[in-house]
Motif scaffolding. Structure first.
Motif, mmCIF file in Angstrom:
data_model
loop_
_atom_site.group_PDB
_atom_site.id
_atom_site.type_symbol
_atom_site.label_atom_id
_atom_site.label_comp_id
_atom_site.label_asym_id
_atom_site.label_seq_id
_atom_site.Cartn_x
_atom_site.Cartn_y
_atom_site.Cartn_z
ATOM 1 N N ALA A 8 0.837 -1.201 0.000
ATOM 2 C CA ALA A 8 0.000 0.000 0.000
ATOM 3 C C ALA A 8 0.876 1.256 0.000
ATOM 4 O O ALA A 8 0.606 2.212 -0.728
ATOM 5 C CB ALA A 8 -0.926 -0.014 1.217
ATOM 6 N N LEU A 10 3.923 1.521 -1.116
ATOM 7 C CA LEU A 10 4.595 1.629 -2.411
ATOM 8 C C LEU A 10 3.666 2.251 -3.447
ATOM 9 O O LEU A 10 4.077 3.104 -4.241
ATOM 10 C CB LEU A 10 5.047 0.226 -2.860
ATOM 11 N N LEU A 11 2.392 1.839 -3.406
ATOM 12 C CA LEU A 11 1.411 2.419 -4.326
ATOM 13 C C LEU A 11 1.261 3.918 -4.067
ATOM 14 O O LEU A 11 1.181 4.717 -5.010
ATOM 15 C CB LEU A 11 0.045 1.738 -4.153
ATOM 16 N N LEU A 14 4.286 5.728 -5.374
ATOM 17 C CA LEU A 14 4.229 5.837 -6.845
ATOM 18 C C LEU A 14 3.260 6.941 -7.259
ATOM 19 O O LEU A 14 3.524 7.705 -8.192
ATOM 20 C CB LEU A 14 3.781 4.506 -7.457
#
Lengths: 126, 225
Positions: A8, A10-11, A14
């Motif tokens: 989560a 990392l998303l 990004l």
């Protein structure tokens, strides 16, 4: 649980990076567009030295972000914008007001196209 | 060309790491969402490889995004029955107490030919021997035979049998697996004796050797090329 939290995060990272990218690309294209407009305004008032200086500055601005744009933009887009800016610069050297104006429109169109592609809109998503 | 090679290696490593972190080893065990991710990852990741003018990020970001989505979906599947049935569907009883459930066959678009094929893969030639058959969410068919058709077990014959010991690989292609050796309570001296008793001079001469805690050994010499 750790894996899910990291996924989560990392998303989110990004997404934040993507938003930053939109900001960077928009700022770059806006700045270059303004410089192109300044060049056209200078040419229209007869100040060809000022027009050439602004045109060179526009090209220089684009080239200065070359490393970044090659990572985030398609190379074909970069080539199109570079070609349009160099054509604009050539028209400034030729001191032809009409052709300079047309070249400026083309360069600004391609710059806007690059910025639009990065923005999250219905058209760019679909 | 060098750039293409480097990009290929980067994408390849990214896919391998992603698939490994996803934790599935066999395609047949993937749930539908996972299968989609696996197929998409390979296709998306290949975009920068096909066109050197496409930034590597255009392949890496979709791979990472899909990986994160798959991890989160898997977490949802693990923690919520409703979400699991929404994403994966439910297993379907195709044969119920010996009777083919035609409604479930139609619902799953599962033909009789496919049913016969799946049963043959399980060495079941006579459908009458199957008491229950369940079409799982990953597309595999699980079967339970009628008790009188099922293979006989020692328990059914009231036989006492020795407890099964788990065989471990001790030598793998000439290399000794020390932790496995310790797991069965043996050491390299014992291993050396066993290897020599089988006719090998060194561990490198052995292709594979397995043993269990009762010293039941499987041994294969390396072929000389």
């Amino acid at each position: 649980m750790v894996k899910e939290v990291l996924a989560a995060l990392l998303l989110i990272v990004l997404l934040i990076a993507a938003i930053f990218n939109i900001g960077i690309v928009n700022n770059l294209t806006d700045e270059i567009t303004k410089t192109v407009e300044q060049a056209v305004a200078a040419a229209e008032s007869g100040n060809w030295n000022g027009a050439i200086e602004s045109a060179e500055k526009a090209v220089s601005l684009w080239k200065s972000k070359d490393s970044y744009t090659h990572i985030v933009l398609r190379h074909s887009q970069i080539d199109t914008v570079s070609g349009a800016l160099y054509d604009f610069l050539l028209e400034a050297y030729d001191q032809n007001a009409e052709r300079l104006s047309a070249a400026a429109e083309a360069a600004m169109y391609h710059l806007d196209s690059v910025a639009q592609m990065e923005r999250v809109r219905f058209g760019s998503v679909f | 060309m060098a750039v293409t090679m480097i990009r290929t290696i980067i994408i390849f490593l990214a896919i391998v790491i992603t698939m490994r972190l996803m934790g599935k080893r066999q395609l047949g065990e993937l749930e539908p969402a996972e299968l989609v991710v696996a197929v998409l990852i390979s296709d998306l990741a290949s975009q920068p490889l096909q066109d050197p003018g496409t930034p590597l990020l255009y392949g890496l970001i979709p791979v990472i995004t899909l990986f994160c989505c798959e991890i989160l979906i898997s977490a949802g599947i693990m923690n919520s029955l409703k979400f699991r049935s929404l994403v994966c569907g439910r297993p379907s009883m195709i044969i119920d107490n010996g009777k083919i459930v035609q409604r479930e066959m139609r619902k799953n678009r599962f033909t009789l030919d496919e049913l016969a094929e799946e049963l043959r893969k399980k060495d079941i030639l006579d459908i009458a021997t199957v008491q229950y058959a369940v079409l799982e969410t990953d597309g595999t068919l699980s079967t339970i035979l009628y008790p009188e058709e099922a293979p006989v077990t020692p328990k059914a014959l009231k036989l006492e049998v020795e407890k099964a010991r788990y065989p471990v690989i001790l030598i793998n292609d000439g290399k000794v697996l020390v932790h496995n050796l310790k797991a069965i309570g043996r050491d390299e001296n014992w291993l050396d004796k066993q290897v020599r008793a089988k006719g090998a001079k060194t561990f490198e001469d052995v292709y594979i050797m397995t043993a269990d805690a009762s010293d039941n050994i499987f041994f294969s010499m390396r072929e000389v090329s």
